[in-house]
Design an enzyme around this catalytic site. Structure first.
Site, PDB file in Angstrom:
ATOM      1  N   GLY A   8      -0.909  38.126  63.727  1.00  0.00           N
ATOM      2  CA  GLY A   8      -0.319  38.984  62.702  1.00  0.00           C
ATOM      3  C   GLY A   8       0.582  38.201  61.762  1.00  0.00           C
ATOM      4  N   GLY A  10       2.397  39.512  59.254  1.00  0.00           N
ATOM      5  CA  GLY A  10       3.284  40.427  58.525  1.00  0.00           C
ATOM      6  C   GLY A  10       4.654  39.770  58.435  1.00  0.00           C
ATOM      7  N   PHE A  11       5.694  40.573  58.200  1.00  0.00           N
ATOM      8  CA  PHE A  11       7.046  39.997  58.107  1.00  0.00           C
ATOM      9  C   PHE A  11       7.406  39.228  59.382  1.00  0.00           C
ATOM     10  CE2 PHE A  11       8.043  43.689  55.123  1.00  0.00           C
ATOM     11  CZ  PHE A  11       7.911  42.891  53.998  1.00  0.00           C
ATOM     12  N   GLU A 168      10.095  58.099  48.187  1.00  0.00           N
ATOM     13  CA  GLU A 168       9.643  57.142  47.162  1.00  0.00           C
ATOM     14  C   GLU A 168       8.351  57.614  46.516  1.00  0.00           C
ATOM     15  OE1 GLU A 168      11.086  52.718  48.627  1.00  0.00           O
ATOM     16  OE2 GLU A 168       9.323  53.600  49.516  1.00  0.00           O
TER      17      GLU A 168
HETATM   18  C1  LIG Z   1       4.812  52.327  52.595  1.00  0.00           C
HETATM   19  C2  LIG Z   1       5.834  51.545  53.380  1.00  0.00           C
HETATM   20  C3  LIG Z   1       7.097  51.341  52.854  1.00  0.00           C
HETATM   21  C4  LIG Z   1       8.047  50.612  53.565  1.00  0.00           C
HETATM   22  N1  LIG Z   1       9.284  50.414  53.011  1.00  0.00           N
HETATM   23  C5  LIG Z   1      10.190  49.655  53.677  1.00  0.00           C
HETATM   24  C6  LIG Z   1      11.453  49.365  53.103  1.00  0.00           C
HETATM   25  O1  LIG Z   1      11.769  49.791  51.984  1.00  0.00           O
HETATM   26  N2  LIG Z   1      12.326  48.603  53.816  1.00  0.00           N
HETATM   27  C7  LIG Z   1      11.999  48.100  55.047  1.00  0.00           C
HETATM   28  O2  LIG Z   1      12.824  47.396  55.661  1.00  0.00           O
HETATM   29  N3  LIG Z   1      10.811  48.367  55.613  1.00  0.00           N
HETATM   30  C8  LIG Z   1       9.899  49.115  54.961  1.00  0.00           C
HETATM   31  N4  LIG Z   1       8.688  49.380  55.541  1.00  0.00           N
HETATM   32  C9  LIG Z   1       8.437  48.907  56.907  1.00  0.00           C
HETATM   33  C10 LIG Z   1       8.041  47.450  56.933  1.00  0.00           C
HETATM   34  O3  LIG Z   1       7.012  47.187  55.998  1.00  0.00           O
HETATM   35  C11 LIG Z   1       7.575  47.145  58.333  1.00  0.00           C
HETATM   36  O4  LIG Z   1       8.667  47.369  59.201  1.00  0.00           O
HETATM   37  C12 LIG Z   1       7.120  45.716  58.456  1.00  0.00           C
HETATM   38  O5  LIG Z   1       6.003  45.492  57.635  1.00  0.00           O
HETATM   39  C13 LIG Z   1       6.756  45.421  59.905  1.00  0.00           C
HETATM   40  O6  LIG Z   1       6.413  44.073  59.970  1.00  0.00           O
HETATM   41  P1  LIG Z   1       5.458  43.535  61.093  1.00  0.00           P
HETATM   42  O7  LIG Z   1       5.326  42.070  60.871  1.00  0.00           O
HETATM   43  O8  LIG Z   1       5.920  44.009  62.415  1.00  0.00           O
HETATM   44  O9  LIG Z   1       4.054  44.274  60.853  1.00  0.00           O
HETATM   45  P2  LIG Z   1       3.127  44.290  59.571  1.00  0.00           P
HETATM   46  O10 LIG Z   1       3.863  43.945  58.337  1.00  0.00           O
HETATM   47  O11 LIG Z   1       2.384  45.583  59.642  1.00  0.00           O
HETATM   48  O12 LIG Z   1       2.111  43.095  59.835  1.00  0.00           O
HETATM   49  C14 LIG Z   1       1.149  43.152  60.852  1.00  0.00           C
HETATM   50  C15 LIG Z   1       0.078  42.114  60.520  1.00  0.00           C
HETATM   51  O13 LIG Z   1      -0.782  42.026  61.639  1.00  0.00           O
HETATM   52  C16 LIG Z   1      -2.134  41.998  61.204  1.00  0.00           C
HETATM   53  N5  LIG Z   1      -2.948  42.527  62.297  1.00  0.00           N
HETATM   54  C17 LIG Z   1      -2.887  43.760  62.838  1.00  0.00           C
HETATM   55  N6  LIG Z   1      -3.759  43.857  63.857  1.00  0.00           N
HETATM   56  C18 LIG Z   1      -4.361  42.658  63.954  1.00  0.00           C
HETATM   57  C19 LIG Z   1      -5.387  42.138  64.827  1.00  0.00           C
HETATM   58  N7  LIG Z   1      -5.935  42.876  65.791  1.00  0.00           N
HETATM   59  N8  LIG Z   1      -5.803  40.869  64.650  1.00  0.00           N
HETATM   60  C20 LIG Z   1      -5.258  40.092  63.665  1.00  0.00           C
HETATM   61  N9  LIG Z   1      -4.301  40.545  62.816  1.00  0.00           N
HETATM   62  C21 LIG Z   1      -3.860  41.802  62.972  1.00  0.00           C
HETATM   63  C22 LIG Z   1      -2.134  42.879  59.960  1.00  0.00           C
HETATM   64  O14 LIG Z   1      -3.227  42.547  59.114  1.00  0.00           O
HETATM   65  C23 LIG Z   1      -0.782  42.510  59.345  1.00  0.00           C
HETATM   66  O15 LIG Z   1      -0.896  41.425  58.448  1.00  0.00           O
HETATM   67  C24 LIG Z   1       7.726  50.092  54.850  1.00  0.00           C
HETATM   68  C25 LIG Z   1       6.437  50.302  55.378  1.00  0.00           C
HETATM   69  C26 LIG Z   1       5.498  51.001  54.654  1.00  0.00           C
HETATM   70  C27 LIG Z   1       4.122  51.196  55.233  1.00  0.00           C
END
Ligand SMILES: Cc1cc2nc3c(=O)[nH]c(=O)nc-3n(C[C@H](O)[C@H](O)[C@H](O)COP(=O)(O)OP(=O)(O)OC[C@H]3O[C@@H](n4cnc5c(N)ncnc54)[C@H](O)[C@@H]3O)c2cc1C
Length: 272
Positions: A8, A10-11, A168
Site C-alpha cells: 500500500g 497511501g499516506f 465538503e
Molecule cells: C474523500 C476523502 C476525504 C478525506 N479528507 C481527509 C482530510 O481532509 N484530512 C485527513 O486527515 N484525512 C482525510 N481523509 C482520510 C485520509 O485520506 C485517510 O486517512 C488516508 O488516506 C489513509 O491512509 P492509508 O495509507 O492508511 O490508506 P490509503 O491512503 O487508502 O492507501 C492505501 C493504499 O493501499 C493500496 N492497496 C489497497 N489494497 C491493496 C492490495 N490488496 N494490494 C496492493 N495495494 C493495495 C491502495 O491502492 C492505496 O494506494 C479523507 C478520505 C477520503 C476518502
C-alpha cells in the site's frame, strides 16, 4: 540485508518508505495495486469537476526515483503466508523479513450495502469520476426535461453523512451550481439546485469543535438554508475551499500550468 515489504502506497506506506530511505542494511519493496499515490482528501473536488484526476495523483515510482533502497512494484496483494513470511500477489510471491500492511480502509454503508448501486463510494479515482458523471448528467437531464417537477428532482442532491467529507461534498455541489455552471444552461437555472445534507446524529461535523461548527451552521442559517435535521445549500462556501485552492495552485505550479489552462481543462471535463 533485511527485506521490508510494504503493501500500500497511501499516506502510511509512502511515509514508512520515506523513513526507511537510505537506511543501511534495509531493502524496501513498496507494493501497490495502482501505479499512483492518491491524495484522497481532494477526491471530492474531482467528483465535482473542480480538479482533474491528474491534479491529485502522483506516480509512486517518481516519488522514489532517486532512492536506491526502495523498489516500487505494481501488484495486488492477495494473501499473507505468515509462517512462510511471504505475500502472495496477482503477479508472484514476495518474501519479507518485516511486513507492513498499509492497505487502507474501505467505505462502509452501515449495513445498507444495497445503497452502493445508487451512491458509489469516494475512495478511488474511478469512483470520483463516476460521481462526476452522474452529477453532470443530472444537470443535462434537467436541461432536457420540460416537466417542472422532474426538473426539480434532477436538481435535488442528497448527501447522507454530515462528517467532513459529506459537508465538503455538499458544499462543492452548491458551489458548482452557483458559480461554475451558473451561466452554462438555457432552460434551467443551476442556482436553483437543492442540496440536502442528512445526518443521523444530533449535529453535523461532530468531530469539529463547537465554535467552528456553529459558525458554519450560522452562515447557512443566514442564507436560509439550514435546519435542525438537514442542511440544504445552493452554494455552500467554507474554509476548506482555500485549502483546495492552495493545493490546486501547488499542483499547477509543479506541472507548469496556469489557472486558465485549468479552466479550459475543467470545461472539457464537464463536456465529457
Ligand atoms: C474523500 C476523502 C476525504 C478525506 N479528507 C481527509 C482530510 O481532509 N484530512 C485527513 O486527515 N484525512 C482525510 N481523509 C482520510 C485520509 O485520506 C485517510 O486517512 C488516508 O488516506 C489513509 O491512509 P492509508 O495509507 O492508511 O490508506 P490509503 O491512503 O487508502 O492507501 C492505501 C493504499 O493501499 C493500496 N492497496 C489497497 N489494497 C491493496 C492490495 N490488496 N494490494 C496492493 N495495494 C493495495 C491502495 O491502492 C492505496 O494506494 C479523507 C478520505 C477520503 C476518502
Amino acid at each position: 540485508m533485511k527485506q521490508v515489504l510494504i503493501v500500500g502506497a497511501g499516506f502510511a506506506g509512502i511515509n514508512a518508505a520515506k523513513r526507511l530511505r537510505n537506511v543501511p542494511g534495509v531493502a524496501v519493496t513498496l507494493l501497490d495495486r495502482e501505479n499512483h499515490h492518491l491524495f484522497q482528501p481532494l477526491l471530492y473536488q474531482v467528483a465535482m469537476a473542480a480538479l482533474s484526476p491528474a491534479d491529485i495523483a502522483v506516480p509512486i515510482r517518481s516519488l522514489f526515483a532517486h532512492v536506491r533502497n526502495v523498489r516500487v512494484l505494481k501488484a495486488e496483494a492477495q494473501r499473507v503466508d505468515v509462517d512462510g513470511r511471504t505475500v502472495v500477489t496477482d503477479c508472484g510471491e514476495f518474501k519479507y523479513d518485516y511486513l507492513l500492511l498499509a492497505s487502507g480502509s474501505q467505505h462502509a454503508y452501515f449495513g445498507h450495502e444495497e445503497w452502493e448501486r445508487n451512491a458509489p463510494g469516494l475512495k478511488t479515482l474511478p469512483q470520483a469520476t463516476e460521481i462526476r458523471r452522474r452529477v453532470l448528467e443530472a444537470f443535462e437531464a434537467a436541461e432536457r426535461d420540460q416537466n417542472l417537477e422532474a426538473r426539480r428532482r434532477h436538481l435535488t442532491f442528497v448527501v447522507v453523512g454530515g462528517g467532513p467529507t459529506g459537508v465538503e461534498l455538499a458544499g462543492a455541489i452548491g458551489e458548482m451550481s452557483r458559480y461554475t455552471l451558473a451561466r452554462d444552461f438555457r432552460s434551467i437555472d443551476p442556482r436553483q439546485t437543492r442540496v440536502i445534507l442528512i445526518e443521523a446524529g444530533p449535529r453535523i461535523l461532530p468531530t469539529f469543535d463547537e465554535k467552528r461548527r456553529s459558525r458554519w451552521c450560522r452562515r447557512r442559517q443566514r442564507e436560509g438554508r439550514c435546519s435542525d435535521s438537514s442542511v440544504g445549500s445552493g452554494g455552500t462556501r467554507f474554509r476548506r475551499r482555500s485549502h483546495a485552492r492552495r493545493s490546486a495552485r501547488f499542483g499547477r505550479a509543479r506541472q507548469g500550468r496556469t489557472r486558465s489552462d485549468d479552466t479550459r481543462a475543467s470545461r472539457s471535463l464537464r463536456a465529457r
